[in-house]
Write an enzyme that holds these catalytic residues in place. Structure first.
Site, PDB file in Angstrom:
ATOM      1  CD  GLU A 187     -17.800  60.305  70.893  1.00 19.80           C
ATOM      2  OE1 GLU A 187     -17.431  60.315  72.092  1.00 19.80           O
ATOM      3  OE2 GLU A 187     -17.499  61.212  70.096  1.00 19.80           O
ATOM      4  CD  GLU A 201     -13.798  62.385  67.946  1.00 22.20           C
ATOM      5  OE1 GLU A 201     -14.916  62.593  67.445  1.00 22.20           O
ATOM      6  OE2 GLU A 201     -13.209  61.298  67.888  1.00 22.20           O
ATOM      7  CB  ALA A 261     -22.289  63.623  65.654  1.00 24.31           C
ATOM      8  N   GLY A 263     -17.709  64.737  68.881  1.00 15.87           N
ATOM      9  CA  GLY A 263     -17.097  65.387  67.732  1.00 15.87           C
ATOM     10  C   GLY A 263     -16.646  66.805  68.047  1.00 15.87           C
TER      11      GLY A 263
END
Ligand code: NAD
Length: 690
Positions: free
Chosen positions: A125, A105, A63, A102
């Site tokens: 994370e 993901e 992110a 992310g």
């Protein structure tokens, strides 16, 4: 088309390229055009398959951390992945560098993943006190099975491309032109015509493990969490992936994420993440760095040996100097043994061991240090010995060589002033074991040249250390604050607590070990000698040492260690000794609660931290936190002592210290003006010295 996201065509395969240097973070300015590109390619009948690739050195590595804690601008990653996953034509992530958080993901939203052989993938994370909030906990178990997903998500440790392929996460590992390979892969899938199955619909592997076995694995991991919420939430989310329908599990993941992100622990861990980056910022960033290729280490004892290993592990050739062949051989033998242990544990290959050993050379002749660009001294902690060593270095070291001392307490200004080149002298305070502990206090002396300082900060990262610049004072930042709590530890025993009770309060707070167990491990004689040299006393610690109870090395200290065991057992003799000393001093024992133990030890440390800031020994409160987390095992979920001051409530801390000071008059309790100001403003910055 945006400059951050572009689309090119190779036949009927469309290639989306994300280009957001340095790490292709999923910033808003990437998410928005990425979503547009996906929608338009989805609806374009001339496109048969889609590849998502990245420019620069890596796939999306996470992110955008600058967006943390702010309201997320739409579209969020979850929405993008939902659109991506619903596309009926084959979609392929082309992964190089690191696909993290992310980034992974996003790749999990594709039907397929093609990775460069050197790529790594993971969901880190948890290290920020979070869980993957973009579907990672629900999709990853569908590809790699719940066990592997649990291990990856709870540890946050990335895996290499080959391991990822073996686990089922990556479909193909390629060498050479990644995009070309991914395009060929996508074209192959498109022409095969078989419908591509989205990850959300692949449930087979979820049934690999029964729930009881999964829960047992999760319970094992929970034990290691030491009070951290995020690892448990990660495990809960993966469990949901097994027990709940996909969309419900996804919603549950979101709910857990929202709770964690607003919690103190994640705030603390994110604070530490930024603190570490900030601490590594060098004041003279643009200065020309001095070239450091060869390193000399003086003294091959506990610290010298560890420091030498740290440099060799970072690829530096090292010359170790000792006073005699015998001492040198002893030092080298210890290093040899340490590497052999790593090989036997499987953490180091035999080839790597050989390569590392080849980087060592030993000598007893100072002239052999003439070629070194940096020389670190780790000899006995005595000013006369240090000055003698630096005097010799002054004659043999080449011009511009950086001369560092690993002293724990001595005045580095005095050492520097004793030679002709004080500008080249600084402190490199490593922590024991120096090849393992991450913290490096870099001590800036009065005359240290800015470029020497900048060079060593730069170097720290090349040997995998976390650097923090500190000023000269007794004990620098870490040990000085440690001393501030020492007197209270003794006082608590005299007032009625047992060593085991104090240690338990510490481990319940989240410390890896309590102070008495720690003292026994490090050896109580070191502090004893130190105190004697400084004319200081510690009633109980001195009495233990007088009885030859030096800790683990003598089988007895605050605890008993029977038959070479490292497990501390409470010792009635010690408790009798403590009660005896208390009686001599007229102190009646009372029941002491864990809360008091923590407050009495931690608040004086925070107070000392405030003084350190006032004096400009540390530049930022967050530097102090970085020191404590990386050098002393301060619980990361509490963010370091200075961050914790805010969590605990600075008003309460000041009030307690005032109260204790009134009662005892002890200087450690005298509230620092900066702490008082912090209680009013909530910011350490306000009065921070420059
Ligand atoms: P140590 O006694 O294990 O090792 C010191 C070594 O220096 C010995 O091998 C000795 O032979 C050698 N030596 C002594 N005088 C020398 C000289 N003139 N020339 C070359 N070699 C010489 O001690 P240590 O624990 O490694 O501590 C070394 C330094 O590191 C001290 O300044 C200490 O304060 C500091 N330090 C220690 C720790 C720790 O936890 N032990 C942590 C941080 C810093």
């Amino acid at each position: 088309m945006s400059s951050f996201v572009s689309v090119a065509r190779q036949g009927d395969v469309a290639v989306i390229t994300i280009d957001n240097p340095p790490v292709n973070a999923l910033s808003f300015h990437v998410r928005e055009p990425l979503m547009q590109a996906l929608v338009s390619l989805r609806d374009d009948p001339s496109v048969a398959a889609i590849v998502i690739a990245c420019a620069g050195r890596t796939f999306v590595a996470g992110a955008d951390i600058t967006e943390f804690g702010k309201p997320m601008q739409q579209p969020e990653l979850r929405a993008i992945v939902a659109v991506l996953e619903a596309i009926a034509k084959p979609t392929v992530a082309a992964i190089h560098g690191t696909a993290l958080g992310g980034g992974l993901e996003l790749a999990l939203g594709c039907h397929f993943r093609v990775a460069d052989a050197g790529a790594k993938v993971g969901l880190p994370e948890v290290k920020l006190g979070l869980l993957p909030g973009g579907g990672g906990t629900v999709r990853l178990p569908r590809l790699v099975g719940p066990s592997k997903a649990l291990a990856m998500i709870v540890s946050g440790t990335p895996v290499g491309a080959r391991e990822a392929q073996a686990a089922g996460l990556v479909d193909a590992v390629v060498e050479g032109d990644l995009t070309a390979n991914a395009v060929a892969f996508a074209a192959g899938k498109a022409s095969a015509g078989a419908p591509a199955i989205p990850v959300r619909d692949r449930d087979a592997r979820l049934r690999e493990i029964d729930l009881a076995a999964f829960d047992a694995e999760a319970a094992e991991l929970a034990k290691k969490a030491r009070g951290l919420e995020a690892p448990l939430a990660c495990a809960e989310a993966v469990r949901n992936a097994i027990t709940l329908p996909f969309d419900e599990a996804l919603a549950a993941e979101r709910a857990l994420f929202v709770k964690l992100v607003a919690g103190d622990q994640s705030r603390a861990q994110r604070h530490l993440f930024f603190a570490e980056r900030e601490a590594a910022k060098v004041p003279g960033k643009d200065l020309q760095k001095r070239k450091i290729a060869r390193v000399g280490i003086i003294g091959a004892g506990t610290m010298g040996g560890g420091i030498a290993m740290a440099f060799v592990n970072g690829g530096f050739p090292v010359t170790l100097l000792e006073t005699s062949q015998e001492a040198l051989q002893r030092g080298l033998a210890t290093i040899d043994k340490n590497y052999a242990v790593s090989v036997s544990r499987g953490s180091l290959s035999e080839e790597a061991r050989q390569a590392r050993l080849a980087l060592f050379s030993g000598t007893t002749d100072y002239a052999d240090l003439a070629g070194c660009d940096l020389i670190v001294e780790a000899v006995f902690e005595e000013m006369s010995v240090k000055k003698e060593v630096f005097g010799k270095l002054d004659t043999v070291a080449k011009p511009g060589a950086i001369l560092a001392t690993n002293t724990s307490y001595l005045d580095i200004n005095e050492i520097a002033a004793s030679i002709s080149r004080p500008q080249d002298v600084l402190g490199m305070h490593f922590f024991s074991p120096a090849n393992v502990m991450k913290l490096l206090e870099i001590v800036r002396a009065e005359k240290t040249a800015p470029d020497a300082l900048a060079s060593v900060v730069d170097l720290a990262r090349r040997i995998a250390k976390v650097p923090v610049i500190v000023g000269v004072c007794h004990g620098f930042v870490g040990n000085r604050m440690l001393s501030a709590r020492g007197a209270e530890q003794e006082a608590l025993l005299l007032e009625g607590a047992t060593p085991a009770q104090v240690d338990k309060a510490f481990t319940d707070f989240g410390w890896p070990m309590g102070p008495f167990q720690m003292g026994d491990l490090a050896g109580l004689d070191i502090g004893w000698r130190n105190r004697k040299a400084r004319g200081q006393t510690a009633v109980i610690a001195d009495a233990l040492c007088e009885q030859g109870r030096f800790g683990q090395k003598t089988g007895k200290g605050y605890y008993l260690y029977e038959n070479g065991s490292r497990t501390p057992r409470p010792d009635l003799e010690v408790e009798a000794l403590i009660r005896g000393k208390a009686a001599e001093l007229g102190i009646a024992p009372r029941q002491i609660e864990a809360e008091e133990i923590i407050e009495r030890t931690l608040y004086p440390m925070i107070n000392e931290g405030a003084r350190i800031l006032e004096e400009g020994i540390a530049a930022r409160a967050s530097d102090i936190d970085t020191v404590w987390v990386n050098g002393y095992g301060f619980p990361i979920g509490k963010g370091g002592p200075m961050f914790f001051a805010g969590l605990a409530g600075a008003g309460k801390i000041v009030q307690r210290l005032d109260h204790w000071h009134e009662r005892t008059g002890r200087p450690a309790f005298k509230v620092a003006p900066l702490l008082r100001r912090f209680a009013e403003t909530g910011s350490w910055e306000a009065g921070a010295a420059t």
